[in-house]
Design an enzyme around this catalytic site. Structure first.
Site, PDB file in Angstrom:
ATOM      1  N   HIS A 158      10.879   1.581   3.876  1.00  0.00           N
ATOM      2  CA  HIS A 158      10.995   3.115   3.215  1.00  0.00           C
ATOM      3  C   HIS A 158      10.526   3.705   4.929  1.00  0.00           C
ATOM      4  O   HIS A 158       9.289   3.572   4.698  1.00  0.00           O
ATOM      5  CB  HIS A 158      11.075   3.846   2.068  1.00  0.00           C
ATOM      6  N   ASP A 197      18.890   4.928   1.932  1.00  0.00           N
ATOM      7  CA  ASP A 197      18.652   4.465   0.246  1.00  0.00           C
ATOM      8  C   ASP A 197      20.095   5.167  -0.500  1.00  0.00           C
ATOM      9  O   ASP A 197      20.469   6.494   0.064  1.00  0.00           O
ATOM     10  CB  ASP A 197      17.174   4.871  -0.070  1.00  0.00           C
ATOM     11  N   ILE A 198      20.388   4.157  -1.311  1.00  0.00           N
ATOM     12  CA  ILE A 198      21.559   4.439  -2.200  1.00  0.00           C
ATOM     13  C   ILE A 198      20.984   5.434  -3.054  1.00  0.00           C
ATOM     14  O   ILE A 198      21.461   6.230  -3.988  1.00  0.00           O
ATOM     15  CB  ILE A 198      21.656   3.304  -3.057  1.00  0.00           C
ATOM     16  N   GLY A 221       5.593  -2.517  -7.020  1.00  0.00           N
ATOM     17  CA  GLY A 221       7.191  -2.181  -7.035  1.00  0.00           C
ATOM     18  C   GLY A 221       8.313  -2.267  -6.859  1.00  0.00           C
ATOM     19  O   GLY A 221       9.357  -1.410  -6.137  1.00  0.00           O
ATOM     20  N   GLN A 222       8.290  -3.747  -6.040  1.00  0.00           N
ATOM     21  CA  GLN A 222       9.300  -4.032  -5.177  1.00  0.00           C
ATOM     22  C   GLN A 222      10.581  -4.726  -6.439  1.00  0.00           C
ATOM     23  O   GLN A 222      10.321  -5.533  -6.920  1.00  0.00           O
ATOM     24  CB  GLN A 222       8.996  -5.583  -4.184  1.00  0.00           C
ATOM     25  N   ASN A 229       7.162  -1.795  -0.180  1.00  0.00           N
ATOM     26  CA  ASN A 229       6.087  -2.381  -1.543  1.00  0.00           C
ATOM     27  C   ASN A 229       6.382  -3.550  -1.433  1.00  0.00           C
ATOM     28  O   ASN A 229       7.140  -3.829  -1.006  1.00  0.00           O
ATOM     29  CB  ASN A 229       7.290  -1.665  -2.539  1.00  0.00           C
ATOM     30  N   HIS A 236      11.077  -4.755   3.438  1.00  0.00           N
ATOM     31  CA  HIS A 236      12.175  -3.364   4.019  1.00  0.00           C
ATOM     32  C   HIS A 236      10.645  -2.105   4.089  1.00  0.00           C
ATOM     33  O   HIS A 236      10.030  -2.279   3.169  1.00  0.00           O
ATOM     34  CB  HIS A 236      12.631  -3.034   2.426  1.00  0.00           C
TER      35      HIS A 236
HETATM   36  P1  AMP Z   1      12.469  -1.422  -3.115  1.00  0.00           P
HETATM   37  O1  AMP Z   1      11.662  -0.863  -5.206  1.00  0.00           O
HETATM   38  O2  AMP Z   1      11.092  -0.793  -2.444  1.00  0.00           O
HETATM   39  O3  AMP Z   1      12.196  -2.871  -3.044  1.00  0.00           O
HETATM   40  O4  AMP Z   1      13.292  -0.765  -2.883  1.00  0.00           O
HETATM   41  C1  AMP Z   1      14.555  -1.095  -3.279  1.00  0.00           C
HETATM   42  C2  AMP Z   1      15.042   0.247  -2.668  1.00  0.00           C
HETATM   43  O5  AMP Z   1      16.683  -0.123  -2.499  1.00  0.00           O
HETATM   44  C3  AMP Z   1      15.525   1.662  -3.715  1.00  0.00           C
HETATM   45  O6  AMP Z   1      15.051   2.308  -3.007  1.00  0.00           O
HETATM   46  C4  AMP Z   1      17.181   1.519  -3.978  1.00  0.00           C
HETATM   47  O7  AMP Z   1      17.477   2.339  -4.002  1.00  0.00           O
HETATM   48  C5  AMP Z   1      17.769   0.906  -2.545  1.00  0.00           C
HETATM   49  N1  AMP Z   1      18.418   0.043  -2.899  1.00  0.00           N
HETATM   50  C6  AMP Z   1      19.003  -0.993  -3.530  1.00  0.00           C
HETATM   51  N2  AMP Z   1      20.458  -0.957  -3.564  1.00  0.00           N
HETATM   52  C7  AMP Z   1      21.377  -0.344  -1.943  1.00  0.00           C
HETATM   53  C8  AMP Z   1      22.177  -0.382  -1.589  1.00  0.00           C
HETATM   54  N3  AMP Z   1      23.483  -1.178  -2.170  1.00  0.00           N
HETATM   55  N4  AMP Z   1      22.046   0.079  -0.486  1.00  0.00           N
HETATM   56  C9  AMP Z   1      21.477   1.331  -0.186  1.00  0.00           C
HETATM   57  N5  AMP Z   1      19.947   0.825  -1.164  1.00  0.00           N
HETATM   58  C10 AMP Z   1      20.005   0.494  -2.153  1.00  0.00           C
END
Ligand code: AMP
Length: 117
Positions: A105, A33-34, A96-97, A90, A103
């Site tokens: 986590h 995750d970024i 919180g999606q 999520n 995806h």
């Molecule tokens: P969610 O809030 O469950 O939809 O999670 C989306 C996740 O994607 C968040 O934890 C972000 O930090 C992660 N995210 C967004 N852009 C990127 C990216 N380019 N590379 C890796 N993770 C990312």
């Protein structure tokens, strides 16, 4: 769907945006995750698009299972299988999606509080 409507995860799958890959196979991709919320924070996505669990159907049960099995493998690769970890999917706005591409986590490397805020 035009390229501009693609989610960030579709762009990662297409190789248009880089990621720090942990695991990839025929069905799934796992990457860091970024914005990590724990020492280990990895996202597992299926290579076939599903928006979220609410949009999944009976024919996609194998894909959902593959996501969980890759999450297990990620935990083993990153050394948190024994200490424990949390899997989070999520789902929708109140869940919180923020990215409309399913995806999972994988969070670990420290003791995680419960309930989530
Ligand atoms: P969610 O809030 O469950 O939809 O999670 C989306 C996740 O994607 C968040 O934890 C972000 O930090 C992660 N995210 C967004 N852009 C990127 C990216 N380019 N590379 C890796 N993770 C990312």
């Amino acid at each position: 769907m035009s390229a501009s409507q693609q989610t960030i995860f579709e762009k990662i799958l297409a190789g248009e945006i880089p990621c720090k890959k942990v695991w990839e196979d025929e069905h799934t991709l796992a990457f860091h995750d970024i914005s990590p919320q724990a020492p280990v924070h990895v996202l597992v996505i299926p290579k076939t698009k599903i928006i979220n669990v609410s949009h999944a159907n009976e024919t996609q049960s194998e894909i959902l299972g593959r996501v969980l099995l890759t999450a297990k493998r990620v935990a083993e690769i990153l050394g948190i299988a024994t200490s424990g970890y949390r899997l989070v999917l999520n789902n929708g706005k109140d869940g919180g999606q923020t990215v409309d591409y399913l995806h999972c986590h994988v969070l670990g490397g420290r003791s995680l509080g419960w309930p989530p805020g």
